[in-house]
Design a protein around this motif. Sequence first.
Motif, short mmCIF file in Angstrom:
data_model
loop_
_atom_site.label_atom_id
_atom_site.label_comp_id
_atom_site.label_asym_id
_atom_site.label_seq_id
_atom_site.Cartn_x
_atom_site.Cartn_y
_atom_site.Cartn_z
N PHE A 148 35.69 50.59 43.21
CA PHE A 148 35.50 49.35 42.99
C PHE A 148 36.50 48.25 43.24
O PHE A 148 36.88 47.66 42.51
N ALA A 149 36.80 48.44 44.72
CA ALA A 149 37.75 47.46 45.14
C ALA A 149 37.05 46.22 45.46
O ALA A 149 35.91 46.08 44.93
N ARG A 150 37.71 45.22 45.66
CA ARG A 150 37.23 43.75 45.74
C ARG A 150 35.57 43.67 46.53
O ARG A 150 34.86 42.80 45.91
N ASN A 151 35.48 44.32 47.42
CA ASN A 151 34.21 44.09 48.06
C ASN A 151 33.13 44.58 47.38
O ASN A 151 32.14 44.08 47.51
N ALA A 152 33.32 45.80 46.74
CA ALA A 152 32.17 46.52 45.85
C ALA A 152 32.04 45.46 44.47
O ALA A 152 30.75 45.40 44.04
N VAL A 153 33.09 44.99 44.09
CA VAL A 153 32.76 44.23 42.89
C VAL A 153 32.41 42.90 43.34
O VAL A 153 31.42 42.42 42.49
N LEU A 154 32.76 42.22 44.34
CA LEU A 154 32.30 40.76 44.63
C LEU A 154 30.86 41.06 45.10
O LEU A 154 29.94 40.12 45.41
N GLY A 155 30.65 41.98 45.80
CA GLY A 155 29.06 42.41 46.14
C GLY A 155 27.82 42.44 45.09
O GLY A 155 26.89 42.17 45.45
N VAL A 156 28.48 42.71 43.76
CA VAL A 156 27.53 42.37 42.70
C VAL A 156 28.04 41.24 41.89
O VAL A 156 27.65 41.35 40.63
N ALA A 157 28.68 40.25 42.35
CA ALA A 157 29.29 39.14 41.72
C ALA A 157 28.21 38.17 40.84
O ALA A 157 28.40 37.91 39.78
N ASP A 158 27.21 38.18 41.54
CA ASP A 158 26.16 37.19 41.01
C ASP A 158 25.47 38.19 39.81
O ASP A 158 25.33 37.48 38.63
N LYS A 159 25.70 39.35 39.65
CA LYS A 159 25.21 40.08 38.35
C LYS A 159 26.19 39.93 37.31
O LYS A 159 25.96 39.82 36.09
N VAL A 160 27.36 39.99 37.87
CA VAL A 160 28.75 40.01 36.96
C VAL A 160 28.52 38.46 36.48
O VAL A 160 28.79 38.29 34.95
N ILE A 161 28.59 37.42 37.04
CA ILE A 161 28.37 35.95 36.58
C ILE A 161 27.17 35.78 35.65
O ILE A 161 27.20 35.14 34.52
N GLU A 162 26.10 36.43 36.11
CA GLU A 162 24.79 36.26 35.13
C GLU A 162 25.05 36.72 33.85
O GLU A 162 24.69 36.17 32.74
N ALA A 163 25.52 38.18 33.83
CA ALA A 163 26.02 38.86 32.44
C ALA A 163 27.02 37.93 31.59
O ALA A 163 26.73 38.04 30.40
N VAL A 164 27.88 37.39 32.22
CA VAL A 164 28.84 36.62 31.59
C VAL A 164 28.13 35.12 30.93
O VAL A 164 28.31 35.10 29.66
N LYS A 165 27.25 34.80 31.58
CA LYS A 165 26.56 33.43 31.22
C LYS A 165 25.76 33.80 30.12
O LYS A 165 25.36 33.00 29.23
N ALA A 166 25.06 34.96 30.27
CA ALA A 166 23.75 35.25 29.29
C ALA A 166 24.85 35.96 27.89
O ALA A 166 24.09 36.20 27.06
N GLY A 167 26.03 36.04 28.00
CA GLY A 167 26.65 36.63 26.76
C GLY A 167 26.87 38.16 26.80
O GLY A 167 27.31 38.72 25.83
N ALA A 168 26.10 39.03 27.82
CA ALA A 168 26.39 40.33 27.72
C ALA A 168 27.59 41.11 28.25
O ALA A 168 27.96 41.95 27.69
N ILE A 169 28.48 40.42 29.04
CA ILE A 169 29.89 40.37 29.04
C ILE A 169 30.83 39.29 28.45
O ILE A 169 30.52 38.22 28.78
N LYS A 170 31.38 39.74 27.43
CA LYS A 170 32.16 38.57 26.68
C LYS A 170 33.67 38.62 27.25
O LYS A 170 34.27 37.63 27.11
N HIS A 171 34.34 39.60 27.83
CA HIS A 171 35.46 39.63 28.22
C HIS A 171 35.85 40.77 29.25
O HIS A 171 35.24 41.85 29.21
#
Length: 544
Positions: free
Chosen positions: A368-391
Amino acid sequence: MFCNQCEQTAKGTGCTKWGVCGKSPEVAALQDLLTYAVRGLSQVATEGRRVGVVDADVNRFTAKAIFATLTNVDFDPARFEAWVREAVERREALKAKVAAAGGRTTFDDPAASFQPAADQAGMVKQGEEVGLPIDQDRDEDVKSLQEITLYGIRGVAAYADHAAILGQEDDSVYAFIHEALAKIIDKGLGLQDWVGLALKTGEANLRAMELLDAGNTGRFGHPVPTEVPLGHKKGKAILISGHDLKDLEDLLEQTQGKGIYVYTHGEMLPAHGYPELKKYPHFYGHYGTAWQNQKKEFAEFPGAILMTTNCLQEPKEEYKGNIFTTGLVGWPGVTHVKNGDFGPVIEKALELPGFAEDEDKGTVMVGFARNAVLGVADKVIEAVKAGAIKHFFLVGGCDGAKPGRNYYTEFVEKTPADTVVLTLACGKFRFFDKKLGDIGGIPRLLDVGQCNDAYSAVQIAVALANAFDCGVNDLPLSLVLSWYEQKAVAILLTLLHLGIKGIRLGPTLPAFITPNVLNVLVENFDIKPISTPDEDLQAILNAA
């Protein structure tokens, strides 16, 4: 001897009789003498750049020599004797080039004219007289910052050497190492000047890590999420530990078709995520951890063991014959492999019994280096905005044998189910096999890689900050770090150079930081020691 450069130093102040790491007083003295000799070489190299003289061989030698003084790299006094002599020979040859270009060749620093004794015993005595090669006449706070800078330089040199092996170099990194070492005796620098130089060390380290990242990803591809077995296969076996991916690649090429499975240990675990390494069918899984059980694991491993770079505890005499080292790594009585020829390692592996049967011990995920994580950045950002990921927590750094590091295991186990843990370096072996589950398909535990992959973690943080249109310090991100040796010092200085605040550091604070210098770090960067997992988690989440 006196050595306080690692976290496990005796009584939390400094090793004075024998290194906790296994370093002898003789080796400690020779390491100090080598640093002193390279300081003299750095005076000449710095003057050389002023008149347009840059010696690529001197650059590479400087990085290797300083890297050799890092904790748990080399403990062979004969090699240090040779390096000291080489430093002086290179210094004098460089002086001739500098003189021909119109530069000066005489310096106030006695290290620039030092001559080594005729034998090793004499050089040990010289090293004892030199001691830690900083300006001992300065006040304690300045000396503290000089040590921070020196130990940070050792980390920078390590990353620069790793990168150079993969063909990635930048003279600005070497120039900084030379200039900073040359300034150690500059009495015109005050406390704030030394704070600035320490932060510049972090800046140079950022560039060195960027070069190393380019070398690793350019040669082996960007890591991809990969499931790694923790068990083993029936058959002959080689265990490779350390950091050097080039050595691993060479080993995999040379073991093809020989009926030998290659296993990773310690910081080599993330190698399974690189496409150009994972393509080898006999590159199977991961065996053991990093520090806490290393001697037991090495004693029980039924094959040959190859150590690259550092993170080597002194091996027991009874199994030294099964251990091989490469690069700068060395112990008396352990066979050193040269020129990338792993024939002796392969022969030993074929002699030894290997594993008698298959064993399934589960798996872990890496890659899960930067390319792998940033490849799903949209899902991560959505999860943060939806409150599914708090921190987000970055829990990483060095492992070690001294009690107190179970804090990191407990901390990760207690992180709430709506949080994500990013981790890297060997500190993760306190919790790397914990099953934390996922959040909408995003694993809660993301292995970013080796300590050498800290650049990836920085880039992930920067990208998330850009996505949320805020600064890194405004992200729901907390850094909880463990340190042990000098690469960790360099990474910490990089984080401070980037202005990252609120870092929690443990298990203990460095012995070479004075109270006044600590106050500077607290006031400017809100750096703080760890307390207990419950208290720190509560403080972090309440402030979020």
